[in-house]
Design a protein around this motif. Structure first.
Motif, PDB file in Angstrom:
ATOM      1  N   HIS A  78      30.892  52.848  10.369  1.00 28.43           N
ATOM      2  CA  HIS A  78      29.568  52.227  10.184  1.00 28.43           C
ATOM      3  C   HIS A  78      29.239  51.635  11.543  1.00 28.43           C
ATOM      4  O   HIS A  78      30.000  50.778  12.043  1.00 28.43           O
ATOM      5  CB  HIS A  78      29.658  51.161   9.083  1.00 28.43           C
ATOM      6  N   HIS A  84      23.325  51.969   6.515  1.00 30.20           N
ATOM      7  CA  HIS A  84      24.552  52.653   6.930  1.00 30.20           C
ATOM      8  C   HIS A  84      24.221  53.787   7.893  1.00 30.20           C
ATOM      9  O   HIS A  84      23.638  54.790   7.512  1.00 30.20           O
ATOM     10  CB  HIS A  84      25.325  53.190   5.720  1.00 30.20           C
ATOM     11  N   CYS A  99      29.609  47.989   4.776  1.00 25.17           N
ATOM     12  CA  CYS A  99      28.595  47.868   3.721  1.00 25.17           C
ATOM     13  C   CYS A  99      29.023  46.801   2.717  1.00 25.17           C
ATOM     14  O   CYS A  99      28.188  46.022   2.230  1.00 25.17           O
ATOM     15  CB  CYS A  99      28.369  49.209   3.024  1.00 25.17           C
ATOM     16  N   CYS A 105      32.565  51.821   2.073  1.00 26.18           N
ATOM     17  CA  CYS A 105      32.466  51.445   3.491  1.00 26.18           C
ATOM     18  C   CYS A 105      32.717  49.950   3.606  1.00 26.18           C
ATOM     19  O   CYS A 105      32.025  49.151   2.964  1.00 26.18           O
ATOM     20  CB  CYS A 105      31.081  51.812   4.032  1.00 26.18           C
TER      21      CYS A 105
HETATM   22 ZN    ZN Z   1      28.500  51.247   5.754  1.00 26.64          ZN
END
Ligand code: ZN
Ligand code: 5GP
Length: 112
Positions: free
Chosen positions: A96, A45, A6, A3
């Motif tokens: 996200h 997340h 992230c 991600c």
């Molecule tokens: Zn994420």
């Protein structure tokens, strides 16, 4: 998990950080759509605003308590817009949860 946001939160992908605390992280959008374009994301997340529920809604409440501080920091005294895109029809490209903070000019009347 693969991600982008992230990875930005962990520092693996560099970003222009605007604000950070234990719950959220804010940084400038790489492809700004207004003179000021900042993103604020939860550190946990969460896929999108469609995944917000009784348990994680406090994270969103916290983010909305931080947004006015960021807006002040970014000089958005004349106003700004907060947007979150959800899913395919909502044109969400990063899965996200994130809130766009847009301003620095009078924004378009067009929302859709
Ligand atoms: Zn994420
Ligand atoms: P969405 O279309 O999902 O609502 O918004 C995703 C936003 O993330 C876009 O405005 C895009 O420019 C921004 N973005 C995507 N990848 C990166 C990145 O690696 N760094 C930063 N700072 N912004 C990104």
């Amino acid at each position: 998990m693969n991600c982008i946001f992230c990875s930005i939160i962990s520092g693996d992908i560099p970003s222009k950080k605007v604000y950070e605390d234990e719950i959220c992280f804010a940084f400038l959008d790489i492809n700004p759509q207004a003179p000021v374009h900042c993103l604020i994301v939860p550190k946990a997340h969460i896929q999108s605003a469609d995944e917000v529920n009784e348990e994680n809604a406090c994270v969103v409440a916290h983010i909305f308590s931080v947004i006015p501080k960021i807006a002040k920091e970014l000089g958005l005294s004349a106003g700004y817009r907060v947007v979150t895109n959800i899913g395919e029809d909502g044109r969400q490209s990063v899965k996200h949860l994130h809130f766009h903070i847009l301003g620095g000019k009078q924004l378009s009347e067009n929302m859709a």
